[in-house]
Motif scaffolding. Structure first.
Motif, short mmCIF file in Angstrom:
data_model
loop_
_atom_site.label_atom_id
_atom_site.label_comp_id
_atom_site.label_asym_id
_atom_site.label_seq_id
_atom_site.Cartn_x
_atom_site.Cartn_y
_atom_site.Cartn_z
N ALA A 43 0.76 -1.00 -0.21
CA ALA A 43 0.07 -0.30 -0.30
C ALA A 43 1.19 1.41 -0.17
O ALA A 43 2.12 1.67 0.52
N LEU A 44 0.12 2.36 -0.84
CA LEU A 44 0.99 3.94 -0.91
C LEU A 44 0.44 4.09 0.75
O LEU A 44 -0.82 4.36 0.62
N LEU A 45 1.52 4.26 1.62
CA LEU A 45 0.69 5.69 2.62
C LEU A 45 1.58 6.87 2.11
O LEU A 45 2.84 7.53 1.67
N ALA A 46 1.05 7.58 2.75
CA ALA A 46 1.03 9.64 2.74
C ALA A 46 0.39 10.33 4.38
O ALA A 46 -0.64 9.93 4.59
N VAL A 47 1.41 11.22 4.58
CA VAL A 47 0.69 11.82 6.09
C VAL A 47 0.66 13.15 5.51
O VAL A 47 1.42 13.49 4.83
N ASN A 48 -0.57 13.99 5.67
CA ASN A 48 -0.25 14.94 5.26
C ASN A 48 -0.31 15.10 3.60
O ASN A 48 0.28 16.17 3.38
N GLN A 49 -0.47 14.26 3.22
CA GLN A 49 -0.21 14.98 1.48
C GLN A 49 0.88 14.44 0.92
O GLN A 49 1.42 15.21 -0.06
N SER A 50 1.91 13.82 1.80
CA SER A 50 3.24 13.93 1.46
C SER A 50 3.93 12.47 1.86
O SER A 50 3.46 11.24 2.72
N PHE A 51 4.16 11.16 0.75
CA PHE A 51 4.20 9.48 0.71
C PHE A 51 5.37 9.55 2.29
O PHE A 51 6.49 9.97 2.53
N ALA A 52 4.60 8.69 2.74
CA ALA A 52 5.37 8.07 3.97
C ALA A 52 5.52 6.70 4.74
O ALA A 52 5.19 5.84 3.64
N ASP A 53 6.82 6.19 4.95
CA ASP A 53 6.79 5.26 5.48
C ASP A 53 5.88 4.60 7.38
O ASP A 53 5.60 5.53 7.30
#
Length: 73
Positions: A43-53
């Motif tokens: 899954a692609l993950l983002a926090v506040n519209q920025s990709f995250a891990d």
């Protein structure tokens, strides 16, 4: 609280499009919640519209997005 948004096929897979949860310390801790047990590892993950891990720290008011990987040509 944080808001979790699911996109595309993850809405049906997880059973919700938006969910509010208490704020865990990291994205990985959030995804350890049983509600996310069926979320694929790619899954692609983002926090506040920025990709995250999964090591990304979370704070009150953050928005987490869960998106399926995309392909095309």
């Amino acid at each position: 609280m944080i808001t979790v948004k699911c996109f595309a096929r993850y809405r049906a897979l997880l059973g919700f499009s938006d969910l509010e949860l208490p704020t865990p310390a990291t994205l990985g801790e959030l995804l350890a919640d049983p509600r996310f047990a069926t979320l694929p590892k790619d899954a692609l993950l983002a926090v506040n519209q920025s990709f995250a891990d999964r090591t990304t720290p979370l704070k009150d008011g953050d928005e987490v997005a869960l998106m399926p990987p995309v392909s095309g040509g």
